[in-house]
Design a protein around this motif. Sequence first.
Motif, mmCIF file in Angstrom:
data_model
loop_
_atom_site.group_PDB
_atom_site.id
_atom_site.type_symbol
_atom_site.label_atom_id
_atom_site.label_comp_id
_atom_site.label_asym_id
_atom_site.label_seq_id
_atom_site.Cartn_x
_atom_site.Cartn_y
_atom_site.Cartn_z
ATOM 1 N N PRO A 66 0.795 -1.232 0.000
ATOM 2 C CA PRO A 66 0.000 0.000 0.000
ATOM 3 C C PRO A 66 0.832 1.289 0.000
ATOM 4 C CG PRO A 66 -0.024 -1.014 2.166
ATOM 5 C CD PRO A 66 0.645 -1.991 1.239
ATOM 6 N N ASP A 67 2.101 1.198 0.370
ATOM 7 C CA ASP A 67 2.953 2.392 0.387
ATOM 8 C C ASP A 67 3.895 2.459 -0.807
ATOM 9 O OD1 ASP A 67 1.813 3.176 2.836
ATOM 10 O OD2 ASP A 67 3.191 1.864 3.934
ATOM 11 N N ASN A 68 3.760 1.542 -1.738
ATOM 12 C CA ASN A 68 4.623 1.525 -2.914
ATOM 13 C C ASN A 68 4.287 2.709 -3.809
ATOM 14 O OD1 ASN A 68 5.309 0.657 -5.826
ATOM 15 N ND2 ASN A 68 6.350 -0.894 -4.578
ATOM 16 N N PRO A 69 5.287 3.326 -4.434
ATOM 17 C CA PRO A 69 5.011 4.468 -5.318
ATOM 18 C C PRO A 69 4.095 4.139 -6.498
ATOM 19 C CG PRO A 69 7.382 4.212 -4.956
ATOM 20 C CD PRO A 69 6.710 3.057 -4.292
ATOM 21 N N GLN A 70 3.961 2.866 -6.849
ATOM 22 C CA GLN A 70 3.123 2.484 -7.993
ATOM 23 C C GLN A 70 1.707 2.084 -7.587
ATOM 24 O OE1 GLN A 70 5.212 0.502 -11.446
ATOM 25 N NE2 GLN A 70 6.399 -0.315 -9.740
ATOM 26 N N VAL A 71 1.337 2.278 -6.322
ATOM 27 C CA VAL A 71 0.029 1.800 -5.867
ATOM 28 C C VAL A 71 -1.126 2.496 -6.599
ATOM 29 C CG1 VAL A 71 -0.296 3.318 -3.856
ATOM 30 C CG2 VAL A 71 -1.246 0.997 -3.838
ATOM 31 N N THR A 72 -0.989 3.776 -6.904
ATOM 32 C CA THR A 72 -2.054 4.481 -7.628
ATOM 33 C C THR A 72 -2.146 3.966 -9.056
ATOM 34 O OG1 THR A 72 -1.669 6.419 -6.253
ATOM 35 C CG2 THR A 72 -2.958 6.754 -8.246
ATOM 36 N N GLU A 73 -1.007 3.728 -9.659
ATOM 37 C CA GLU A 73 -0.974 3.167 -11.011
ATOM 38 C C GLU A 73 -1.612 1.775 -11.011
ATOM 39 O OE1 GLU A 73 0.170 3.664 -15.067
ATOM 40 O OE2 GLU A 73 0.270 5.083 -13.434
ATOM 41 N N ALA A 74 -1.329 0.983 -9.986
ATOM 42 C CA ALA A 74 -1.912 -0.357 -9.878
ATOM 43 C C ALA A 74 -3.434 -0.267 -9.754
ATOM 44 C CB ALA A 74 -1.319 -1.104 -8.683
ATOM 45 N N ALA A 75 -3.924 0.690 -8.972
ATOM 46 C CA ALA A 75 -5.373 0.873 -8.825
ATOM 47 C C ALA A 75 -5.999 1.284 -10.157
ATOM 48 C CB ALA A 75 -5.673 1.901 -7.746
ATOM 49 N N ASN A 76 -5.313 2.133 -10.900
ATOM 50 C CA ASN A 76 -5.787 2.547 -12.214
ATOM 51 C C ASN A 76 -5.960 1.330 -13.124
ATOM 52 O OD1 ASN A 76 -6.185 4.454 -14.525
ATOM 53 N ND2 ASN A 76 -4.234 3.599 -15.166
ATOM 54 N N TRP A 77 -4.945 0.470 -13.170
ATOM 55 C CA TRP A 77 -5.010 -0.702 -14.046
ATOM 56 C C TRP A 77 -5.982 -1.742 -13.517
ATOM 57 C CZ3 TRP A 77 -3.914 1.048 -18.291
ATOM 58 C CH2 TRP A 77 -2.780 1.807 -18.571
ATOM 59 N N LEU A 78 -6.097 -1.863 -12.201
ATOM 60 C CA LEU A 78 -7.096 -2.774 -11.641
ATOM 61 C C LEU A 78 -8.492 -2.312 -12.054
ATOM 62 C CD1 LEU A 78 -8.103 -5.104 -9.908
ATOM 63 C CD2 LEU A 78 -7.815 -3.637 -7.890
ATOM 64 N N GLY A 79 -8.745 -1.019 -11.951
ATOM 65 C CA GLY A 79 -10.034 -0.478 -12.385
ATOM 66 C C GLY A 79 -10.296 -0.763 -13.850
ATOM 67 N N GLU A 80 -9.277 -0.600 -14.681
ATOM 68 C CA GLU A 80 -9.408 -0.883 -16.114
ATOM 69 C C GLU A 80 -9.763 -2.353 -16.340
ATOM 70 O OE1 GLU A 80 -9.659 -0.377 -20.075
ATOM 71 O OE2 GLU A 80 -9.111 1.289 -18.772
ATOM 72 N N ALA A 81 -9.060 -3.253 -15.662
ATOM 73 C CA ALA A 81 -9.323 -4.684 -15.826
ATOM 74 C C ALA A 81 -10.745 -5.031 -15.382
ATOM 75 C CB ALA A 81 -8.299 -5.508 -15.036
ATOM 76 N N LEU A 82 -11.195 -4.434 -14.298
ATOM 77 C CA LEU A 82 -12.556 -4.692 -13.809
ATOM 78 C C LEU A 82 -13.599 -4.165 -14.795
ATOM 79 C CD1 LEU A 82 -11.900 -3.870 -10.063
ATOM 80 C CD2 LEU A 82 -12.630 -6.102 -10.959
ATOM 81 N N ILE A 83 -13.358 -2.998 -15.357
ATOM 82 C CA ILE A 83 -14.277 -2.442 -16.367
ATOM 83 C C ILE A 83 -14.332 -3.376 -17.575
ATOM 84 C CG2 ILE A 83 -14.565 -0.582 -18.061
ATOM 85 C CD1 ILE A 83 -13.540 1.350 -15.836
ATOM 86 N N GLN A 84 -13.184 -3.852 -18.005
ATOM 87 C CA GLN A 84 -13.142 -4.741 -19.167
ATOM 88 C C GLN A 84 -13.939 -6.024 -18.923
ATOM 89 O OE1 GLN A 84 -11.995 -3.894 -22.099
ATOM 90 N NE2 GLN A 84 -11.169 -1.967 -21.364
ATOM 91 N N GLU A 85 -13.999 -6.459 -17.683
ATOM 92 C CA GLU A 85 -14.733 -7.671 -17.325
ATOM 93 C C GLU A 85 -16.203 -7.380 -16.988
ATOM 94 O OE1 GLU A 85 -13.440 -11.192 -16.703
ATOM 95 O OE2 GLU A 85 -12.353 -10.298 -18.370
ATOM 96 N N GLY A 86 -16.598 -6.105 -16.995
ATOM 97 C CA GLY A 86 -17.980 -5.750 -16.687
ATOM 98 C C GLY A 86 -18.291 -5.669 -15.201
ATOM 99 N N SER A 87 -17.267 -5.647 -14.358
ATOM 100 C CA SER A 87 -17.449 -5.547 -12.902
ATOM 101 C C SER A 87 -17.450 -4.064 -12.510
ATOM 102 C CB SER A 87 -16.338 -6.309 -12.174
ATOM 103 O OG SER A 87 -16.365 -7.665 -12.514
#
Length: 162
Positions: A66-87
């Motif tokens: 949760p304190d990694n500098p890429q955590v916001t980027e990871a959330a962005n891509w997680l959101g993208e993957a969830l949208i692609q799956e219709g979640s």
Amino acid sequence: PLVGTGAAGGVDLVTGQPLDLGYDPRAPQTGDANADAQFRAGYEALVGGDYEFAQEQFGQFIELYPDNPQVTEAANWLGEALIQEGSYDQAAEVLLDAFQKHPENPRARDILLKLGTALAGAGERETACRTFAEVDKRYTDLIPAFVTRLAEEKAKAECPPA
């Protein structure tokens, strides 16, 4: 390459446009080899269209680092993957949390746009339209491709003219 576009990468199933895959694998590592490897695995899965595996990798990344500098980027891509799956509901939760925690992050404008897309997909049209309006309000230096994508998402959500 994407057929007919000459572009490499995945296609955003919501817009039909190539995904904004702004992650640079040559970017400096964070110093945590495990975190970097997990992020890279999630990113490669997303690019390859394996959205379920991308969700697993980015979800674990956010939980474990949760304190990694890429955590916001990871959330962005997680959101993208969830949208692609219709979640859409789950995507909206992830994206809202990321935006609230890091509203000044360079990826915040993308997160807010995807949040609007997720809300629209979840049937929350009015909230989606308010979210898209917030993108217009907060960010005045948007590149033309982003402005086009924002307009497309507004049109799909049937947002009233501003």
